[in-house]
Design a protein around this motif. Structure first.
Motif, PDB file in Angstrom:
ATOM      1  N   GLU A 144       0.830  -1.207   0.000  1.00  0.00           N
ATOM      2  CA  GLU A 144       0.000   0.000   0.000  1.00  0.00           C
ATOM      3  C   GLU A 144       0.867   1.260   0.000  1.00  0.00           C
ATOM      4  O   GLU A 144       0.629   2.185  -0.785  1.00  0.00           O
ATOM      5  CB  GLU A 144      -0.862  -0.028   1.273  1.00  0.00           C
ATOM      6  CG  GLU A 144      -2.223   0.558   1.097  1.00  0.00           C
ATOM      7  CD  GLU A 144      -3.077   0.371   2.353  1.00  0.00           C
ATOM      8  OE1 GLU A 144      -2.548   0.024   3.440  1.00  0.00           O
ATOM      9  OE2 GLU A 144      -4.284   0.580   2.232  1.00  0.00           O
ATOM     10  N   SER A 145       1.883   1.271   0.847  1.00  0.00           N
ATOM     11  CA  SER A 145       2.695   2.496   0.880  1.00  0.00           C
ATOM     12  C   SER A 145       3.553   2.623  -0.375  1.00  0.00           C
ATOM     13  O   SER A 145       3.765   3.727  -0.885  1.00  0.00           O
ATOM     14  CB  SER A 145       3.497   2.598   2.180  1.00  0.00           C
ATOM     15  OG  SER A 145       4.695   1.900   2.074  1.00  0.00           O
ATOM     16  N   PHE A 146       3.972   1.474  -0.932  1.00  0.00           N
ATOM     17  CA  PHE A 146       4.687   1.517  -2.219  1.00  0.00           C
ATOM     18  C   PHE A 146       3.777   2.104  -3.304  1.00  0.00           C
ATOM     19  O   PHE A 146       4.180   2.979  -4.085  1.00  0.00           O
ATOM     20  CB  PHE A 146       5.149   0.099  -2.600  1.00  0.00           C
ATOM     21  CG  PHE A 146       5.536  -0.052  -4.039  1.00  0.00           C
ATOM     22  CD1 PHE A 146       6.674   0.574  -4.549  1.00  0.00           C
ATOM     23  CD2 PHE A 146       4.753  -0.812  -4.921  1.00  0.00           C
ATOM     24  CE1 PHE A 146       7.029   0.444  -5.881  1.00  0.00           C
ATOM     25  CE2 PHE A 146       5.103  -0.938  -6.253  1.00  0.00           C
ATOM     26  CZ  PHE A 146       6.246  -0.301  -6.732  1.00  0.00           C
ATOM     27  N   PHE A 147       2.518   1.659  -3.328  1.00  0.00           N
ATOM     28  CA  PHE A 147       1.584   2.152  -4.347  1.00  0.00           C
ATOM     29  C   PHE A 147       1.400   3.665  -4.222  1.00  0.00           C
ATOM     30  O   PHE A 147       1.429   4.397  -5.222  1.00  0.00           O
ATOM     31  CB  PHE A 147       0.231   1.424  -4.241  1.00  0.00           C
ATOM     32  CG  PHE A 147      -0.828   2.052  -5.101  1.00  0.00           C
ATOM     33  CD1 PHE A 147      -0.806   1.892  -6.481  1.00  0.00           C
ATOM     34  CD2 PHE A 147      -1.833   2.850  -4.545  1.00  0.00           C
ATOM     35  CE1 PHE A 147      -1.757   2.507  -7.293  1.00  0.00           C
ATOM     36  CE2 PHE A 147      -2.777   3.472  -5.338  1.00  0.00           C
ATOM     37  CZ  PHE A 147      -2.744   3.292  -6.718  1.00  0.00           C
ATOM     38  N   ASP A 148       1.215   4.134  -2.963  1.00  0.00           N
ATOM     39  CA  ASP A 148       1.008   5.579  -2.772  1.00  0.00           C
ATOM     40  C   ASP A 148       2.190   6.385  -3.308  1.00  0.00           C
ATOM     41  O   ASP A 148       2.009   7.448  -3.895  1.00  0.00           O
ATOM     42  CB  ASP A 148       0.795   5.889  -1.279  1.00  0.00           C
ATOM     43  CG  ASP A 148      -0.567   5.387  -0.810  1.00  0.00           C
ATOM     44  OD1 ASP A 148      -1.436   5.162  -1.671  1.00  0.00           O
ATOM     45  OD2 ASP A 148      -0.744   5.191   0.416  1.00  0.00           O
ATOM     46  N   THR A 149       3.401   5.865  -3.129  1.00  0.00           N
ATOM     47  CA  THR A 149       4.581   6.602  -3.610  1.00  0.00           C
ATOM     48  C   THR A 149       4.675   6.556  -5.131  1.00  0.00           C
ATOM     49  O   THR A 149       5.062   7.527  -5.777  1.00  0.00           O
ATOM     50  CB  THR A 149       5.886   5.936  -3.073  1.00  0.00           C
ATOM     51  OG1 THR A 149       5.596   5.201  -1.925  1.00  0.00           O
ATOM     52  CG2 THR A 149       6.994   6.922  -2.857  1.00  0.00           C
ATOM     53  N   ILE A 150       4.321   5.406  -5.695  1.00  0.00           N
ATOM     54  CA  ILE A 150       4.571   5.188  -7.119  1.00  0.00           C
ATOM     55  C   ILE A 150       3.433   5.719  -8.015  1.00  0.00           C
ATOM     56  O   ILE A 150       3.610   5.909  -9.217  1.00  0.00           O
ATOM     57  CB  ILE A 150       4.824   3.666  -7.374  1.00  0.00           C
ATOM     58  CG1 ILE A 150       5.676   3.465  -8.623  1.00  0.00           C
ATOM     59  CG2 ILE A 150       3.582   2.868  -7.485  1.00  0.00           C
ATOM     60  CD1 ILE A 150       7.072   3.895  -8.399  1.00  0.00           C
ATOM     61  N   LYS A 151       2.267   5.981  -7.413  1.00  0.00           N
ATOM     62  CA  LYS A 151       1.081   6.349  -8.207  1.00  0.00           C
ATOM     63  C   LYS A 151       1.332   7.512  -9.195  1.00  0.00           C
ATOM     64  O   LYS A 151       1.000   7.395 -10.377  1.00  0.00           O
ATOM     65  CB  LYS A 151      -0.082   6.659  -7.256  1.00  0.00           C
ATOM     66  CG  LYS A 151      -1.396   6.942  -7.960  1.00  0.00           C
ATOM     67  CD  LYS A 151      -2.531   7.039  -6.941  1.00  0.00           C
ATOM     68  CE  LYS A 151      -3.727   7.718  -7.554  1.00  0.00           C
ATOM     69  NZ  LYS A 151      -4.834   7.850  -6.615  1.00  0.00           N
ATOM     70  N   PRO A 152       1.963   8.628  -8.752  1.00  0.00           N
ATOM     71  CA  PRO A 152       2.206   9.709  -9.726  1.00  0.00           C
ATOM     72  C   PRO A 152       3.066   9.234 -10.903  1.00  0.00           C
ATOM     73  O   PRO A 152       2.851   9.648 -12.046  1.00  0.00           O
ATOM     74  CB  PRO A 152       2.934  10.770  -8.911  1.00  0.00           C
ATOM     75  CG  PRO A 152       2.632  10.443  -7.487  1.00  0.00           C
ATOM     76  CD  PRO A 152       2.417   8.973  -7.404  1.00  0.00           C
ATOM     77  N   LYS A 153       4.024   8.348 -10.609  1.00  0.00           N
ATOM     78  CA  LYS A 153       4.902   7.861 -11.684  1.00  0.00           C
ATOM     79  C   LYS A 153       4.114   6.959 -12.654  1.00  0.00           C
ATOM     80  O   LYS A 153       4.379   6.967 -13.865  1.00  0.00           O
ATOM     81  CB  LYS A 153       6.086   7.088 -11.077  1.00  0.00           C
ATOM     82  CG  LYS A 153       7.148   6.774 -12.082  1.00  0.00           C
ATOM     83  CD  LYS A 153       8.480   6.488 -11.430  1.00  0.00           C
ATOM     84  CE  LYS A 153       9.547   6.322 -12.511  1.00  0.00           C
ATOM     85  NZ  LYS A 153      10.840   6.014 -11.942  1.00  0.00           N
ATOM     86  N   LEU A 154       3.164   6.195 -12.099  1.00  0.00           N
ATOM     87  CA  LEU A 154       2.331   5.345 -12.976  1.00  0.00           C
ATOM     88  C   LEU A 154       1.617   6.239 -13.987  1.00  0.00           C
ATOM     89  O   LEU A 154       1.570   5.950 -15.180  1.00  0.00           O
ATOM     90  CB  LEU A 154       1.280   4.571 -12.169  1.00  0.00           C
ATOM     91  CG  LEU A 154       1.774   3.472 -11.231  1.00  0.00           C
ATOM     92  CD1 LEU A 154       0.606   2.827 -10.494  1.00  0.00           C
ATOM     93  CD2 LEU A 154       2.546   2.412 -12.014  1.00  0.00           C
ATOM     94  N   ILE A 155       1.080   7.328 -13.475  1.00  0.00           N
ATOM     95  CA  ILE A 155       0.323   8.236 -14.354  1.00  0.00           C
ATOM     96  C   ILE A 155       1.260   8.930 -15.339  1.00  0.00           C
ATOM     97  O   ILE A 155       0.998   8.955 -16.544  1.00  0.00           O
ATOM     98  CB  ILE A 155      -0.496   9.239 -13.506  1.00  0.00           C
ATOM     99  CG1 ILE A 155      -1.572   8.443 -12.740  1.00  0.00           C
ATOM    100  CG2 ILE A 155      -1.136  10.313 -14.387  1.00  0.00           C
ATOM    101  CD1 ILE A 155      -2.443   9.218 -11.812  1.00  0.00           C
ATOM    102  N   SER A 156       2.393   9.439 -14.841  1.00  0.00           N
ATOM    103  CA  SER A 156       3.278  10.183 -15.751  1.00  0.00           C
ATOM    104  C   SER A 156       3.910   9.263 -16.800  1.00  0.00           C
ATOM    105  O   SER A 156       4.190   9.687 -17.915  1.00  0.00           O
ATOM    106  CB  SER A 156       4.348  10.951 -14.976  1.00  0.00           C
ATOM    107  OG  SER A 156       5.161  10.028 -14.290  1.00  0.00           O
ATOM    108  N   SER A 157       4.065   7.968 -16.454  1.00  0.00           N
ATOM    109  CA  SER A 157       4.692   7.063 -17.437  1.00  0.00           C
ATOM    110  C   SER A 157       3.814   6.845 -18.666  1.00  0.00           C
ATOM    111  O   SER A 157       4.268   6.344 -19.688  1.00  0.00           O
ATOM    112  CB  SER A 157       5.009   5.711 -16.787  1.00  0.00           C
ATOM    113  OG  SER A 157       3.814   5.018 -16.514  1.00  0.00           O
TER     114      SER A 157
END
Ligand code: MEV
Length: 433
Positions: free
Chosen positions: A130-143
């Motif tokens: 869950e905490s990994f997802f919260d950190t990575i979410k903006p990168k998922l979108i920008s990718s």
């Protein structure tokens, strides 16, 4: 039985046909003539159709009919319908005219959100995920920016991505549940491309940042779109329901409502009831180049959303007003896909005055509602066979290769006689003797 064949798709069209004829047909000349009879003489047009799918050998015709007089939000439409069932277009046209005389249909789009999911397996700690997802979410979108930039310029794009814990349903199963606005595109390619990019970024980052491995199972849009909803409605004072075949509007309204209530509580009836709705919906979806399998799957899932399969239409009688409505999920496109490729799809969309996806959602929902009104009106008054068999008469006459003169005589005869298969056969025999 023929031997299995390898490299079939590499054969030319004629070679494929010859292989089929050698493998399955006794009268090869007849079969070859039939297949070629359906080729279009315009080679460019034929090539276009050949290239829609793999291994095309010929074309499979469906009639394209039109149902005029659809008044929708005070605008008049003639609706294109591609369908083989004889009575569908006639019933739609009749329902359209009935409601044209009573103020027409009202339709509104309630929501337009599409859904896609990345399904994955993770055997580690959920809190860490869950905490990994919260950190990575903006990168998922920008990718995905290379995929989303055009859609975003037009006002659409990715709405959100959530991490969903499904491990109570299936051990170690999680998903990225993403929502999208795809505007006038149905959006399947856009959504699937975004999802595959999410999956690849997510996996690459997880390999670096998570202790336990994360395995992507698949990335795919969902054809269940319960937040892409359109509503269509008709209503009028009960007394206005009076017409040529409704002599007592009060009794008609009550019986009609009972039929709808039965479909709401009884799945065996609901399936047939909804099938009648889909007669109208599929025909317009197909004529406008949309994916009727996707629509079917999503609509039926919605019909079962309250854990029991139920009617998609509803009816009320309040203060002497009869109201009949439908609420369904429809993910449709008026750009992309077949819409700019198939000449008859372009023709159909032009006939509908080049609708936006939201306009098409309204038109399709109205076609479903009208079809259901026609079916339930017949079922609760004359019965379905009268109209159905009248339309089917021509099919039976064609089966017997009736001449134009025979057809004309028999159509006149059956204006005042009940059409059944055996009655038609008997009438043809009498005429020919
Ligand atoms: C036939 O294609 C559709 C109907 O069965 C629908 C219905 O029963 O409501 C007539």
């Amino acid at each position: 039985m023929p031997n299995a064949i390898s490299g079939f798709s590499k054969l030319t069209k004629s070679e494929k046909i010859e292989w089929l004829l050698d493998s399955y047909f006794t009268n090869k000349d007849n079969a070859r003539t039939l297949v070629k009879q359906y080729w279009n003489s315009d080679e460019k047009l034929q090539k276009l159709h050949d290239e829609f799918i793999e291994n095309t050998i010929t074309n499979y015709y469906l009639p394209l009919g039109v149902a005029p007089n659809f008044l929708i939000n005070n605008k008049l439409f003639t609706i294109p319908m591609a369908i083989e069932e004889s009575s569908v277009v006639a019933a739609a046209s009749k329902a359209a005219k009935f409601w044209y005389d009573r103020g027409g249909f009202k339709a509104e789009v309630i929501s337009t959100e599409k859904i896609g999911q990345v399904h994955f397996i993770f055997k580690g700690d959920f809190k860490q995920l869950e905490s990994f997802f919260d950190t990575i979410k903006p990168k998922l979108i920008s990718s995905t920016s290379h995929i989303t930039k055009n859609m975003e310029r037009r006002g659409g794009g990715i709405l959100n991505i959530e991490l969903r814990n499904k491990s109570e349903d299936l051990d170690h199963y999680y998903q990225l549940h993403a929502t999208f606005e795809t505007l006038d595109a149905m959006g399947a390619n856009f959504i699937n491309s975004c999802l595959e990019q999410f999956a690849s970024t997510f996996k690459a980052e997880a390999d670096i940042h998570l202790e336990n491995p994360l395995d992507i199972v698949m990335s795919i849009l969902s054809n269940y779109v319960p937040n892409c909803i359109v509503r269509a409605e008709v209503s009028c004072p009960i007394s206005d329901l009076k017409s040529k075949d409704i002599s007592d509007p009060g009794i008609f309204a009550e019986k009609f409502k009972q039929a709808i209530n039965i479909a709401e509580v009884e799945p065996f009836r609901a399936v047939t009831h909804n099938k009648g709705i889909m007669n109208g919906i599929d025909a317009v979806v197909l004529a406008t180049g949309n994916d009727f399998r996707a629509v079917e799957a999503g609509v039926h899932a919605y019909a079962a959303k309250d854990n029991k399969y139920s009617s998609l239409t509803h009816c009320s009688i309040e203060n002497d007003t009869f109201k009949f409505w439908i609420e369904i999920p429809l993910a449709l496109g008026t750009v992309g896909g077949l819409t700019s490729l198939h000449p008859l799809v372009k023709f159909s969309l032009e006939m509908l005055e080049k609708p936006k996806a939201k306009d098409l959602m309204k038109i399709v929902a109205v076609a479903g509602l009208a079809q259901n009104f026609g079916a339930v009106k017949s079922l609760t008054t004359t019965g379905i066979q009268e109209g159905h068999m009248k339309m089917h008469l021509m099919n039976i006459l064609n089966q017997f290769e009736a001449t134009a003169e025979e057809k004309s005589k028999l159509v006149t005869h059956f204006k005042t006689n009940i059409v059944t298969h055996s009655a038609v056969v008997e009438a043809i025999e009498n005429l020919r003797n």
